[in-house]
Design a protein around this motif. Sequence first.
Motif, PDB file in Angstrom:
ATOM      1  N   SER A  11      84.201  51.437  41.721  1.00 49.95           N
ATOM      2  CA  SER A  11      84.659  50.056  41.641  1.00 49.95           C
ATOM      3  C   SER A  11      83.524  49.220  41.080  1.00 49.95           C
ATOM      4  CB  SER A  11      85.120  49.534  43.005  1.00 49.95           C
ATOM      5  OG  SER A  11      84.055  49.526  43.918  1.00 49.95           O
ATOM      6  N   ALA A  12      83.862  48.006  40.653  1.00 42.16           N
ATOM      7  CA  ALA A  12      82.853  47.143  40.033  1.00 42.16           C
ATOM      8  C   ALA A  12      82.946  45.725  40.558  1.00 42.16           C
ATOM      9  CB  ALA A  12      83.010  47.138  38.520  1.00 42.16           C
ATOM     10  N   TYR A  13      81.794  45.192  40.914  1.00 38.88           N
ATOM     11  CA  TYR A  13      81.663  43.764  41.225  1.00 38.88           C
ATOM     12  C   TYR A  13      81.285  43.099  39.900  1.00 38.88           C
ATOM     13  CZ  TYR A  13      80.119  39.427  43.367  1.00 38.88           C
ATOM     14  OH  TYR A  13      79.970  38.103  43.708  1.00 38.88           O
ATOM     15  N   VAL A  14      82.267  42.449  39.300  1.00 34.85           N
ATOM     16  CA  VAL A  14      82.126  41.852  37.978  1.00 34.85           C
ATOM     17  C   VAL A  14      82.087  40.342  38.119  1.00 34.85           C
ATOM     18  CG1 VAL A  14      83.188  41.627  35.690  1.00 34.85           C
ATOM     19  CG2 VAL A  14      83.519  43.727  37.021  1.00 34.85           C
ATOM     20  N   SER A  63      80.492  45.729  31.258  1.00 33.75           N
ATOM     21  CA  SER A  63      79.318  46.551  30.997  1.00 33.75           C
ATOM     22  C   SER A  63      78.613  46.767  32.334  1.00 33.75           C
ATOM     23  CB  SER A  63      78.387  45.852  30.010  1.00 33.75           C
ATOM     24  OG  SER A  63      77.217  46.611  29.821  1.00 33.75           O
ATOM     25  N   PRO A  64      78.570  48.021  32.823  1.00 31.19           N
ATOM     26  CA  PRO A  64      77.900  48.276  34.095  1.00 31.19           C
ATOM     27  C   PRO A  64      76.401  47.958  34.001  1.00 31.19           C
ATOM     28  CG  PRO A  64      79.264  50.142  33.462  1.00 31.19           C
ATOM     29  CD  PRO A  64      79.182  49.229  32.282  1.00 31.19           C
ATOM     30  N   ILE A  65      75.885  47.315  35.049  1.00 28.95           N
ATOM     31  CA  ILE A  65      74.464  46.995  35.128  1.00 28.95           C
ATOM     32  C   ILE A  65      73.749  48.056  35.956  1.00 28.95           C
ATOM     33  CG2 ILE A  65      72.767  45.313  35.947  1.00 28.95           C
ATOM     34  CD1 ILE A  65      75.015  43.182  35.571  1.00 28.95           C
ATOM     35  N   GLY A  66      74.354  48.441  37.064  1.00 25.37           N
ATOM     36  CA  GLY A  66      73.759  49.454  37.925  1.00 25.37           C
ATOM     37  C   GLY A  66      74.602  49.696  39.155  1.00 25.37           C
ATOM     38  N   ILE A  67      74.210  50.711  39.908  1.00 25.31           N
ATOM     39  CA  ILE A  67      74.904  51.075  41.146  1.00 25.31           C
ATOM     40  C   ILE A  67      74.268  50.332  42.315  1.00 25.31           C
ATOM     41  CG2 ILE A  67      75.363  52.981  42.748  1.00 25.31           C
ATOM     42  CD1 ILE A  67      75.495  54.827  40.276  1.00 25.31           C
ATOM     43  N   THR A  68      75.113  49.694  43.121  1.00 26.60           N
ATOM     44  CA  THR A  68      74.613  48.952  44.283  1.00 26.60           C
ATOM     45  C   THR A  68      74.812  49.704  45.584  1.00 26.60           C
ATOM     46  OG1 THR A  68      76.694  47.756  44.526  1.00 26.60           O
ATOM     47  CG2 THR A  68      74.989  46.711  43.180  1.00 26.60           C
ATOM     48  N   VAL A  81      81.578  54.994  44.663  1.00 32.21           N
ATOM     49  CA  VAL A  81      80.361  54.515  44.019  1.00 32.21           C
ATOM     50  C   VAL A  81      80.661  53.118  43.477  1.00 32.21           C
ATOM     51  CG1 VAL A  81      78.671  54.949  42.193  1.00 32.21           C
ATOM     52  CG2 VAL A  81      79.728  56.880  43.417  1.00 32.21           C
ATOM     53  N   VAL A  82      79.840  52.151  43.892  1.00 27.69           N
ATOM     54  CA  VAL A  82      80.088  50.754  43.533  1.00 27.69           C
ATOM     55  C   VAL A  82      79.038  50.283  42.533  1.00 27.69           C
ATOM     56  CG1 VAL A  82      80.373  48.413  44.398  1.00 27.69           C
ATOM     57  CG2 VAL A  82      81.164  50.351  45.770  1.00 27.69           C
ATOM     58  N   PHE A  83      79.522  49.712  41.442  1.00 30.67           N
ATOM     59  CA  PHE A  83      78.668  49.185  40.380  1.00 30.67           C
ATOM     60  C   PHE A  83      78.669  47.668  40.400  1.00 30.67           C
ATOM     61  CE2 PHE A  83      79.761  53.329  38.769  1.00 30.67           C
ATOM     62  CZ  PHE A  83      78.704  53.717  37.954  1.00 30.67           C
TER      63      PHE A  83
END
Length: 155
Positions: A11-14, A63-68, A81-83
């Motif tokens: 998932s992504a925190y955008v 655009s993924p920045i990194g894994i949190t 896995v959260v990005f």
Amino acid sequence: MQNPKHIIAVSAYVTNENGEALLVKTHWRSDTWEPPGGQVEEGEPLDNAVCREVLEETGIVISPIGITGVYYNATVHLLSVVFKAKYVGGELKIQPEEIKDARFIKLTEDNIDNYITRPHMKSRTIDCIRAKSFIPYETWKVKPYNLLGRLDNNS
């Protein structure tokens, strides 16, 4: 011996240029908002999977920045896995077969309870909000060894 069977999800925190977070409501968890995401396909790099899932659900290019964080649900054997990711483009367009609703919301730790009602989703999202650094992530192809991509604090 049988190989272990686990589901891997991303998932992504955008956030957009206004600092608003992209949140969705799914059909099967319509009591809560949550960051968009879904299951990783076999052989698919995690960073590609999160971009695909967000695009499929919302029409938004990221655009993924990194894994949190990395989280495990022992009930259903799901590794999540959260990005953290940045908004690149696209128009918010709900895919009804994927999700029920999607919005950019001015989300803070003070108002998170108004949107994210499930404690495991809340803790993941707070980890993203607070993240100042990221877990390194690499995608490799072997035989011969070839680094396909890397996300880290210096990327």
